[in-house]
Write an enzyme that holds these catalytic residues in place. Structure first.
Site, short mmCIF file in Angstrom:
data_model
loop_
_atom_site.label_atom_id
_atom_site.label_comp_id
_atom_site.label_asym_id
_atom_site.label_seq_id
_atom_site.Cartn_x
_atom_site.Cartn_y
_atom_site.Cartn_z
CB VAL A 1 12.47 -5.47 7.97
CG1 VAL A 1 13.55 -4.41 8.10
CG2 VAL A 1 12.81 -6.46 6.86
CD GLN B 1 -1.65 -9.07 4.08
OE1 GLN B 1 -2.43 -8.14 4.24
NE2 GLN B 1 -0.40 -8.86 3.71
CG ASP C 1 0.75 -7.46 7.62
OD1 ASP C 1 -0.13 -6.78 8.14
OD2 ASP C 1 1.83 -6.97 7.22
CG MET D 1 -1.91 -1.18 1.17
SD MET D 1 -3.43 -0.86 2.05
CE MET D 1 -2.83 -0.60 3.70
CG HIS E 1 8.47 0.26 5.85
ND1 HIS E 1 8.72 -1.09 5.78
CD2 HIS E 1 7.15 0.36 6.18
CE1 HIS E 1 7.63 -1.77 6.08
NE2 HIS E 1 6.64 -0.92 6.32
N GLY F 1 11.08 -2.75 5.17
CA GLY F 1 10.35 -4.02 5.18
C GLY F 1 9.84 -4.36 3.77
CG HIS F 2 6.80 -1.90 2.02
ND1 HIS F 2 6.72 -0.72 2.72
CD2 HIS F 2 5.61 -2.51 2.19
CE1 HIS F 2 5.53 -0.61 3.26
NE2 HIS F 2 4.83 -1.69 2.98
CB SER G 1 4.22 -0.61 10.75
OG SER G 1 2.92 -0.18 10.38
#
Ligand code: AMP
Length: 285
Positions: free
Chosen positions: A176, A153, A150, A30, A34, A36-37, A185
């Site tokens: 991460v 998810q 998640d 979304m 950061h 993590g992505h 997040s």
């Protein structure tokens, strides 16, 4: 990096890549990217020669009182970050492209979406599975990468992929974290300075449970108390749930016989930010 905003163009481009022999990987996000992505993008690069990252703030996964309107949108910075992390195609459709007027169809996975986060967010996972299946149909990726952050998810999407015979392999990348343990997040930016200072207690609590588990403790109530006690050190943290469940069925466990998912969600009291985190107990690395 190519930026695509049209569904038809994305379908054509993905089809051309596929028919040219490329292996395609999709990383759905979304935005407000950061590390993590970006870690998921790097996993994607290990499995594919064409990486697609979607950036789409999906309205259907937000409840009526949730933060859809104020969710951070940082498109230019996202493009720069994705490109420098090696993304080949950034797919950022407007809402009307993903949900054309008159749309009536959604995808729901029953049972496992009703507990944990689903208890307080009853329409959330239907929104997630609907948009993920749309993205799968548009990109038709060989692999799709999701984050362990998640955890529910990831379990729900794996269930959907099996149940609906999606020809996409799901890979789950590790969480991460910031140096102090807080899971990255896009919502961490909502935290007040006081909340940000105490938020690492959540990860510390999970760590305490991990240490007890490593020492042989197998009773879920003892392990859950270890997390709750750590969080109770700050009155700014209001745990919504601390659960120990089977990773596939998400059924609660009272005694852990092999591995289990220890998951927590809390509400931070000043900003009302909802944070989630988890760890796998007894998982083979
Ligand atoms: P979001 O943009 O929040 O929908 O997240 C997009 C993807 O990134 C999901 O698969 C998340 O699980 C994953 N993700 C979010 N935060 C992290 C993190 N701290 N570490 C690893 N993956 C993450």
């Amino acid at each position: 990096m190519k930026i695509v905003t049209s569904v038809v163009e994305m379908i054509d481009l993905a089809r051309t890549c596929r028919s040219g022999g490329s292996i395609l990987a999709l990383v759905p996000t979304m935005g407000a990217l950061h590390r993590g992505h970006l870690s998921l993008l790097s996993i994607a690069g290990e499995h594919a020669d064409c990486t697609v990252m979607s950036v789409f703030v999906n309205p259907t996964q937000f409840g009526p009182d949730e933060d859809y309107l104020k969710y951070p949108r940082t498109f230019d910075a996202d493009c720069r970050a994705a490109e420098s992390a090696g993304c080949d195609i950034l797919f950022a459709p407007p809402v009307e492209e993903m949900y054309p007027p008159g749309h009536r169809t959604s995808v729901s996975v029953s049972g496992i979406t009703e507990r944990l986060c689903g208890a307080s967010r009853p329409t959330h996972f239907r929104g997630v599975t609907t948009v993920v299946l749309k993205l799968f149909n548009i990109v038709n990726p060989h692999v799709a990468i999701f984050g362990a952050k998640d955890a529910q998810q990831a379990t729900v999407i794996k269930r959907m992929v099996v149940d609906l015979h999606c020809p996409t392999r799901v890979i789950v990348g590790p969480i991460v974290r910031e140096d102090d343990g807080l899971a990255l997040s896009s919502r961490n930016g909502y935290l007040t300075p006081a909340e940000r200072a105490v938020a690492p207690l959540i990860h510390r609590g999970l760590g305490n449970a991990e240490a007890l588990f490593a020492g042989g403790e197998r009773h879920a109530d003892v392990l859950r108390d270890a997390v709750r006690n750590e969080c109770a050190q700050s009155e700014l943290i209001d745990p919504e749930y601390v659960e120990i469940v089977d990773q596939l069925t998400l059924e609660p466990l009272s005694l852990i016989t092999s591995s289990a998912l220890l998951a927590i969600a809390c509400r931070m009291k000043e900003s009302a930010t909802r944070l989630i985190d988890n760890t796998l107990l007894g998982a083979v690395p």
